[in-house]
Design a protein around this motif. Structure first.
Motif, PDB file in Angstrom:
ATOM      1  N   ASP A   1       0.815  -1.212   0.000  1.00 16.49           N
ATOM      2  CA  ASP A   1       0.000   0.000   0.000  1.00 16.49           C
ATOM      3  C   ASP A   1       0.853   1.268   0.000  1.00 16.49           C
ATOM      4  O   ASP A   1       0.314   2.373   0.056  1.00 16.49           O
ATOM      5  CB  ASP A   1      -0.930  -0.013   1.222  1.00 16.49           C
ATOM      6  N   LYS A   2       2.188   1.107  -0.055  1.00 20.13           N
ATOM      7  CA  LYS A   2       3.080   2.261  -0.101  1.00 20.13           C
ATOM      8  C   LYS A   2       3.807   2.292  -1.443  1.00 20.13           C
ATOM      9  O   LYS A   2       4.026   1.259  -2.069  1.00 20.13           O
ATOM     10  CB  LYS A   2       4.087   2.214   1.044  1.00 20.13           C
TER      11      LYS A   2
ATOM     12  N   ILE B   1      13.061 -10.293   0.893  1.00 25.49           N
ATOM     13  CA  ILE B   1      12.055  -9.237   0.905  1.00 25.49           C
ATOM     14  C   ILE B   1      10.751  -9.868   1.377  1.00 25.49           C
ATOM     15  O   ILE B   1      10.290 -10.863   0.803  1.00 25.49           O
ATOM     16  CB  ILE B   1      11.831  -8.622  -0.495  1.00 25.49           C
ATOM     17  N   ILE B   2      10.177  -9.300   2.429  1.00 28.82           N
ATOM     18  CA  ILE B   2       8.867  -9.733   2.902  1.00 28.82           C
ATOM     19  C   ILE B   2       7.851  -8.699   2.445  1.00 28.82           C
ATOM     20  O   ILE B   2       8.036  -7.504   2.674  1.00 28.82           O
ATOM     21  CB  ILE B   2       8.839  -9.870   4.437  1.00 28.82           C
ATOM     22  N   VAL B   3       6.794  -9.153   1.810  1.00 27.13           N
ATOM     23  CA  VAL B   3       5.727  -8.269   1.355  1.00 27.13           C
ATOM     24  C   VAL B   3       4.558  -8.401   2.325  1.00 27.13           C
ATOM     25  O   VAL B   3       4.079  -9.510   2.581  1.00 27.13           O
ATOM     26  CB  VAL B   3       5.288  -8.617  -0.073  1.00 27.13           C
TER      27      VAL B   3
ATOM     28  N   GLY C   1      -4.815  -1.640   3.763  1.00 30.76           N
ATOM     29  CA  GLY C   1      -4.731  -1.274   2.360  1.00 30.76           C
ATOM     30  C   GLY C   1      -4.125  -2.318   1.455  1.00 30.76           C
ATOM     31  O   GLY C   1      -3.752  -2.012   0.313  1.00 30.76           O
ATOM     32  N   VAL C   2      -4.012  -3.561   1.906  1.00 25.96           N
ATOM     33  CA  VAL C   2      -3.408  -4.619   1.103  1.00 25.96           C
ATOM     34  C   VAL C   2      -4.487  -5.257   0.223  1.00 25.96           C
ATOM     35  O   VAL C   2      -5.515  -5.723   0.721  1.00 25.96           O
ATOM     36  CB  VAL C   2      -2.757  -5.689   1.994  1.00 25.96           C
ATOM     37  N   THR C   3      -4.250  -5.282  -1.078  1.00 21.76           N
ATOM     38  CA  THR C   3      -5.183  -5.878  -2.026  1.00 21.76           C
ATOM     39  C   THR C   3      -4.457  -6.866  -2.923  1.00 21.76           C
ATOM     40  O   THR C   3      -3.221  -6.907  -2.953  1.00 21.76           O
ATOM     41  CB  THR C   3      -5.837  -4.799  -2.913  1.00 21.76           C
ATOM     42  N   TYR C   4      -5.226  -7.646  -3.658  1.00 21.27           N
ATOM     43  CA  TYR C   4      -4.635  -8.571  -4.624  1.00 21.27           C
ATOM     44  C   TYR C   4      -3.826  -7.799  -5.653  1.00 21.27           C
ATOM     45  O   TYR C   4      -2.699  -8.174  -5.992  1.00 21.27           O
ATOM     46  CB  TYR C   4      -5.739  -9.385  -5.302  1.00 21.27           C
TER      47      TYR C   4
ATOM     48  N   GLY D   1      -5.268 -10.228  -0.206  1.00 23.37           N
ATOM     49  CA  GLY D   1      -3.874 -10.119  -0.617  1.00 23.37           C
ATOM     50  C   GLY D   1      -3.161 -11.447  -0.754  1.00 23.37           C
ATOM     51  O   GLY D   1      -1.930 -11.477  -0.879  1.00 23.37           O
ATOM     52  N   ALA D   2      -3.886 -12.554  -0.725  1.00 20.59           N
ATOM     53  CA  ALA D   2      -3.270 -13.878  -0.855  1.00 20.59           C
ATOM     54  C   ALA D   2      -2.966 -14.142  -2.323  1.00 20.59           C
ATOM     55  O   ALA D   2      -3.864 -14.425  -3.119  1.00 20.59           O
ATOM     56  CB  ALA D   2      -4.191 -14.945  -0.292  1.00 20.59           C
ATOM     57  N   VAL D   3      -1.707 -14.041  -2.688  1.00 22.10           N
ATOM     58  CA  VAL D   3      -1.279 -14.107  -4.089  1.00 22.10           C
ATOM     59  C   VAL D   3      -0.333 -15.285  -4.278  1.00 22.10           C
ATOM     60  O   VAL D   3       0.628 -15.433  -3.523  1.00 22.10           O
ATOM     61  CB  VAL D   3      -0.569 -12.796  -4.489  1.00 22.10           C
TER      62      VAL D   3
END
Length: 236
Positions: free
Chosen positions: A18-19, A37-39, A44-47, A73-75
């Motif tokens: 979201d940033k 890298i951890i996402v 505000g987290v979306t697919y 946000g599960a991708v």
């Protein structure tokens, strides 16, 4: 420390879908020598914004994991997945409720060998995650130790995550946690905005996670990698 896919990590950057982060800054982060890298983010987290960030990171040869905080946000396509369980909240939805909901919808597709639970203990009451989960952040040292033992010894979680998001934490509390860890990997995140702070936290935790400073002071963020990986804590 256990032998799972994340066990060799000493330093990780955490990027929030979201940033906004520019291409040059992202390249610097991914090529910095960090282990991963951890996402992930608390709001505000979306697919769409998650898959966009993953695709940009995928241009580089660095481990990339998703912290699954929302079903939206599960991708698929990450190297690994973290499922956070907030241990110091009285709201069961943040311990097992949302996780069960996710398994009911996507359980057949979970890459179990690349999925690990994180036992979160959130200790900064001003953090978005603390407010969202109504975490009991004013823990005493004995209470913190009990939470660590619950995660490590009783629940056998692979990761215990001491989280001070937005502030640099009490290193005495982190030291207490580190003394009572037996098998779990100890993560620390929160307020690491310099090489000195990175070195302090890395002395006590197996893995440090650097987040907010990426968006405010890129050079300071990059200095944390050198501090942890090469012991350079006194940088100009």
């Amino acid at each position: 420390m256990n032998g799972t896919w994340h066990s060799h990590w000493r330093h990780a950057f955490k990027l929030d879908p979201d940033k906004t982060i520019g291409d040059e800054a992202l390249e610097a982060i991914c090529m910095s020598g960090t282990d991963a890298i951890i996402v992930g983010g608390s709001s505000g987290v979306t697919y769409e914004n998650t898959i966009d960030l993953m695709a940009r990171i995928r241009r580089y040869e660095v481990d990339c994991a998703l912290e699954v905080s929302t079903l939206e946000g599960a991708v698929p396509g990450f190297d690994g997945y973290f499922v956070p369980l907030v241990l110091n909240t009285d709201r069961s939805e943040w311990i097992v409720g949302r996780q069960l909901q996710g398994l009911m919808e996507y359980g057949a597709f979970v890459p179990w060998e690349e999925t690990a639970a994180q036992g979160y203990v959130i200790l900064n009451g001003e953090a978005t995650a603390a407010r969202l989960t109504e975490a009991r952040t004013a823990l005493t040292e004995p209470e913190l130790v009990a939470h660590v033992q619950l995660a490590d010894r009783l629940l056998r979680l692979p990761i215990v995550y001491i989280e001070y998001s937005g502030a640099f934490g009490d290193m005495n509390m982190l030291w207490a946690a580190s003394r009572h860890i037996q098998d779990a990997q100890l993560f620390y995140g929160g307020g690491i905005d310099s090489a000195e702070k990175a070195a302090q936290a890395a002395e006590l935790a197996h893995t440090i996670v650097v987040g907010n400073v990426v968006y405010t002071d890129l050079n300071a963020a990059l200095s944390t990698v050198r501090a942890v990986k090469h012991g350079e804590s006194n940088l100009p």
